[in-house]
Design an enzyme around this catalytic site. Sequence first.
Site, PDB file in Angstrom:
ATOM      1  N   ASP A 200     -13.547   4.650  14.716  1.00 42.89           N
ATOM      2  CA  ASP A 200     -12.493   4.355  13.752  1.00 42.89           C
ATOM      3  C   ASP A 200     -11.205   4.991  14.265  1.00 42.89           C
ATOM      4  OD1 ASP A 200     -12.667   3.336  10.602  1.00 42.89           O
ATOM      5  OD2 ASP A 200     -10.892   4.528  11.041  1.00 42.89           O
TER       6      ASP A 200
ATOM      7  N   ARG B 155       0.809  -1.212   0.000  1.00 40.68           N
ATOM      8  CA  ARG B 155       0.000   0.000   0.000  1.00 40.68           C
ATOM      9  C   ARG B 155       0.851   1.275   0.000  1.00 40.68           C
ATOM     10  NH1 ARG B 155      -4.797  -0.642  -0.163  1.00 40.68           N
ATOM     11  NH2 ARG B 155      -5.170   1.555   0.230  1.00 40.68           N
TER      12      ARG B 155
HETATM   13  C1  LIG Z   1     -12.402  -1.041   4.683  1.00 37.84           C
HETATM   14  S1  LIG Z   1     -12.900  -0.002   5.989  1.00 37.84           S
HETATM   15  C2  LIG Z   1     -14.337  -0.853   6.570  1.00 37.84           C
HETATM   16  C3  LIG Z   1     -15.494   0.072   6.729  1.00 37.84           C
HETATM   17  C4  LIG Z   1     -16.806  -0.601   7.084  1.00 37.84           C
HETATM   18  N1  LIG Z   1     -16.702  -1.376   8.289  1.00 37.84           N
HETATM   19  C5  LIG Z   1     -17.305  -1.474   5.949  1.00 37.84           C
HETATM   20  O1  LIG Z   1     -17.245  -2.697   6.047  1.00 37.84           O
HETATM   21  O2  LIG Z   1     -17.739  -0.915   4.931  1.00 37.84           O
HETATM   22  C6  LIG Z   1     -11.677  -0.403   7.235  1.00 37.84           C
HETATM   23  C7  LIG Z   1     -11.608   0.635   8.338  1.00 37.84           C
HETATM   24  O3  LIG Z   1     -10.848   0.092   9.413  1.00 37.84           O
HETATM   25  C8  LIG Z   1     -10.198   1.168  10.040  1.00 37.84           C
HETATM   26  N2  LIG Z   1      -9.098   0.703  10.865  1.00 37.84           N
HETATM   27  C9  LIG Z   1      -7.866   0.278  10.468  1.00 37.84           C
HETATM   28  N3  LIG Z   1      -7.097   0.023  11.544  1.00 37.84           N
HETATM   29  C10 LIG Z   1      -7.863   0.286  12.637  1.00 37.84           C
HETATM   30  C11 LIG Z   1      -7.611   0.228  14.031  1.00 37.84           C
HETATM   31  N4  LIG Z   1      -6.430  -0.158  14.514  1.00 37.84           N
HETATM   32  N5  LIG Z   1      -8.619   0.567  14.870  1.00 37.84           N
HETATM   33  C12 LIG Z   1      -9.832   0.988  14.390  1.00 37.84           C
HETATM   34  N6  LIG Z   1     -10.114   1.060  13.088  1.00 37.84           N
HETATM   35  C13 LIG Z   1      -9.141   0.724  12.210  1.00 37.84           C
HETATM   36  C14 LIG Z   1      -9.715   2.004   8.862  1.00 37.84           C
HETATM   37  O4  LIG Z   1      -9.410   3.341   9.255  1.00 37.84           O
HETATM   38  C15 LIG Z   1     -10.903   1.912   7.915  1.00 37.84           C
HETATM   39  O5  LIG Z   1     -11.747   3.006   8.064  1.00 37.84           O
END
Ligand SMILES: C[S@@+](CC[C@H](N)C(=O)[O-])C[C@H]1O[C@@H](n2cnc3c(N)ncnc32)[C@H](O)[C@@H]1O
Length: 257
Positions: free
Chosen positions: A132, A31
């Site tokens: 998030d 990425r």
């Molecule tokens: C692909 S999105 C998923 C969004 C939604 N749950 C969906 O399924 O459409 C993944 C999200 O996970 C969040 N994320 C990544 N690492 C994280 C962490 N350590 N704690 C909380 N959120 C995290 C990212 O910022 C991102 O917004």
Amino acid sequence: MSLDYEYFKEKMLELTGFDLHGYKEKQIRRRLGTLMKSLGAEDFRAYYQILKREPQHLKRFFQRATINVSEFFRNPQRFQELQEVHLPQLLARQGCPRVWSAGASTGEEAYTLAIIFSELGLRCARGILATDVDEEALQFARQGIYPPGRLRHLPPGYLPKYFRAVGENHQVIDQVKSLVSFKRHDLLRDPFPSGFDLILCRNVVIYFTQEAKEKIYRGLAQALNPGGIIFTGATEQIFGSRDLDLVNLSPFFYQKK
Ligand SMILES: C[S@@+](CC[C@H](N)C(=O)[O-])C[C@H]1O[C@@H](n2cnc3c(N)ncnc32)[C@H](O)[C@@H]1O
């Protein structure tokens, strides 16, 4: 694992508080590769020096590292199953279920649920907690303005009912917004809130190492009330769910005993 990446993880934690240890190295390398190249960084050590010196590049680092892709009613059949099978069960026990959308990104998932609640006539003010790690994604979510592509799975009739036009985009109406509260929370570092009847954690743990995944699912299981449900993403399974006192109701739905 390479030494320059080890160094990068430690240094980024010091610099930003963002913990890369739980993420898969291969994913992160893939990425960030083009971004590093565009800045002339040959390796992670050089990339860190740039980020430290020129913090304006941090924003794009977070955007790339955390992947915010989302949409309303993502995997529509699963939301239909939630609405028709699992939610009625939860509601039979409790009027206003406490919900957590963990890894909520730009808010589509939490608002999807708020729309479903509205359809069911539930008025549970701020009953849906959406968290998030990415503050910028949360700001976007609080505004609640989306391009048409994110709404392609909306059931017929929902667009005029739950959105108002803002130029070519669509904003979630206040009645839907009032059901959700957004807050920053890092699943890898922060203590978990608790007392939930429904937790959605979808398309988040796929980026994490096996160890981090297990820790998160253990935490989520503990955050559920007895009888509460975890809803996972379309490619995500909770291995060893029985050890966490979770019963696999159907693919992607687990219930706490
Ligand atoms: C692909 S999105 C998923 C969004 C939604 N749950 C969906 O399924 O459409 C993944 C999200 O996970 C969040 N994320 C990544 N690492 C994280 C962490 N350590 N704690 C909380 N959120 C995290 C990212 O910022 C991102 O917004």
